[in-house]
Design an enzyme around this catalytic site. Sequence first.
Site, mmCIF file in Angstrom:
data_model
loop_
_atom_site.group_PDB
_atom_site.id
_atom_site.type_symbol
_atom_site.label_atom_id
_atom_site.label_comp_id
_atom_site.label_asym_id
_atom_site.label_seq_id
_atom_site.Cartn_x
_atom_site.Cartn_y
_atom_site.Cartn_z
ATOM 1 N N ARG A 51 0.655 -1.408 0.145
ATOM 2 C CA ARG A 51 -0.625 0.399 0.155
ATOM 3 C C ARG A 51 1.232 1.258 -0.052
ATOM 4 O O ARG A 51 2.214 1.207 0.277
ATOM 5 C CB ARG A 51 -1.210 0.189 1.761
ATOM 6 C CG ARG A 51 -0.648 -0.481 2.245
ATOM 7 C CD ARG A 51 0.391 -0.261 2.853
ATOM 8 N NE ARG A 51 -0.048 2.116 3.743
ATOM 9 C CZ ARG A 51 1.383 2.523 4.168
ATOM 10 N NH1 ARG A 51 2.199 1.969 3.840
ATOM 11 N NH2 ARG A 51 0.789 3.752 3.800
ATOM 12 N N ARG A 94 -7.515 -0.930 -5.853
ATOM 13 C CA ARG A 94 -8.464 0.238 -5.613
ATOM 14 C C ARG A 94 -8.226 1.286 -6.298
ATOM 15 O O ARG A 94 -7.643 2.042 -7.153
ATOM 16 C CB ARG A 94 -6.553 0.517 -4.086
ATOM 17 C CG ARG A 94 -7.238 -0.346 -3.621
ATOM 18 C CD ARG A 94 -5.836 0.032 -2.313
ATOM 19 N NE ARG A 94 -6.559 0.545 -1.774
ATOM 20 C CZ ARG A 94 -5.535 1.772 -0.413
ATOM 21 N NH1 ARG A 94 -4.251 1.446 -0.358
ATOM 22 N NH2 ARG A 94 -6.227 2.188 0.483
ATOM 23 N N ASP A 243 -2.289 11.002 -2.140
ATOM 24 C CA ASP A 243 -1.987 9.371 -2.660
ATOM 25 C C ASP A 243 -3.459 10.158 -4.656
ATOM 26 O O ASP A 243 -3.084 9.402 -5.982
ATOM 27 C CB ASP A 243 -3.346 8.959 -2.943
ATOM 28 C CG ASP A 243 -3.617 7.741 -1.706
ATOM 29 O OD1 ASP A 243 -2.863 8.673 -0.567
ATOM 30 O OD2 ASP A 243 -2.751 6.711 -1.797
ATOM 31 N N LYS A 254 -4.633 9.356 2.918
ATOM 32 C CA LYS A 254 -4.989 9.129 3.818
ATOM 33 C C LYS A 254 -6.286 9.930 5.183
ATOM 34 O O LYS A 254 -6.001 10.705 5.634
ATOM 35 C CB LYS A 254 -4.230 8.698 5.081
ATOM 36 C CG LYS A 254 -5.096 8.258 6.469
ATOM 37 C CD LYS A 254 -5.625 6.110 5.592
ATOM 38 C CE LYS A 254 -5.706 5.201 4.668
ATOM 39 N NZ LYS A 254 -6.140 4.466 3.951
HETATM 40 O O1 MRU Z 1 -4.554 3.146 2.517
HETATM 41 P P1 MRU Z 1 -3.009 3.685 2.469
HETATM 42 O O2 MRU Z 1 -2.174 2.670 3.319
HETATM 43 O O3 MRU Z 1 -2.952 2.405 0.654
HETATM 44 O O4 MRU Z 1 -2.539 4.825 2.448
HETATM 45 C C1 MRU Z 1 -1.861 5.718 2.136
HETATM 46 C C2 MRU Z 1 -1.461 6.995 2.289
HETATM 47 O O5 MRU Z 1 -2.451 7.680 2.184
HETATM 48 C C3 MRU Z 1 -0.069 7.797 2.269
HETATM 49 O O6 MRU Z 1 -0.056 8.644 2.597
HETATM 50 C C4 MRU Z 1 0.159 8.133 0.967
HETATM 51 O O7 MRU Z 1 -0.121 6.924 -0.630
HETATM 52 C C5 MRU Z 1 1.053 8.589 0.028
HETATM 53 S S1 MRU Z 1 2.078 7.326 0.239
HETATM 54 C C6 MRU Z 1 3.822 7.677 -0.076
#
Ligand code: MRU
Length: 354
Positions: A51, A94, A243, A254
């Site tokens: 992830r 996703r 993201d 997140k």
């Molecule tokens: O649901 P996740 O764990 O994939 O979410 C991750 C995040 O929100 C991170 O902060 C984001 O992907 C940046 S990773 C460099």
Amino acid sequence: MNALQLDTVLLSKDRSCLEILDQTLLPGTIKVLHVSKIEDIWEAIKLLRVRGAPAIGVCAGYAIALTASRIETADSAVFCEEFMKQKTYLASSRPTAVNLFWALDRMEKTMRANLDKPVPEIKEILFAEAQNIRDEDVAISRSIGEIGFGLLKHGDGILTHCNAGTLATAKYGTATAPMYIAQEHGWTDFRVYCDETRPLLQGARLTAFELHNAGIDTTLICDNMASIMMKSGKINIVFVGCDRVTRNGDAANKIGTSGVAILAKHYGIPFYVCAPSSTIDMSLETGDQIPIEERAAEEVTEMWYKERMAPEGVKVFNPAFDVTDHSLITGIITEKGLCQAPYDKAFEALGIGK
Ligand code: MRU
């Protein structure tokens, strides 16, 4: 053990499978899964075994190279058709992190540019391109780290949310990269505060794990403690990952990130989003257009408890991401440079989206 030595996802040497560090088991267990079938790779992304936006992109690149290598045909048109089916399937794992689609599009572009070659050669080119995506990710994170390091002062308290660390990338992370670079420069007088990041606890399980193991002064706080930490002067700067960023600088990250940004604005603390240019989606104007993943209710009601902590049948809303308005962001750190409002102009000036 230094988390910087952990690989989030690799292609096995014999190119028979992906080696995925199962992040659902961290911090208690370090286990590398050998995942070969396309359905199992899809599941590993869906269940957050791998992830973090950049790591999802790296995984997607390797995944399509691997699964396409098994397409049994000498006919490039048939190869292309099968490749597209695999691409569509992997893209459905996703919805929010644009790096997934970015990496798959890049692999498709590479495939199409080489369709005049024999199929075995196309397969080799795809493996090489997937490796390029991974290698570039290390260099990109390092550049973000160097720019972010330039914003730090001795003695700073840094807040971060979720895990935008080495575990979310191929190495260094994005939001954590300035911390690792500071450490490389011998700095020992900065502190990092990690929001635990409900509901999946990536801050507690992953960020606290990797920074603490790297010997960085790390303090874990619950998400609802950020305000008191800021008010008491313990936080001087915020670095978060993202993201997907839209043309106007709105940034999905997140769930909880936008609340941190609102608090930072209130207390006059600089709030930086760390974003590889692959996370900037110039096809979308504003954050309202970003698809936000919703996840299972159990992640909120029972996943981390010895017994269920909510009444049976209660309604649960569990969005995985929120969008931070560009007006709350001090700057977006890309590997190409620091961008400030107006973001569309800043991205264009750096050639992002070309
Ligand atoms: O649901 P996740 O764990 O994939 O979410 C991750 C995040 O929100 C991170 O902060 C984001 O992907 C940046 S990773 C460099």
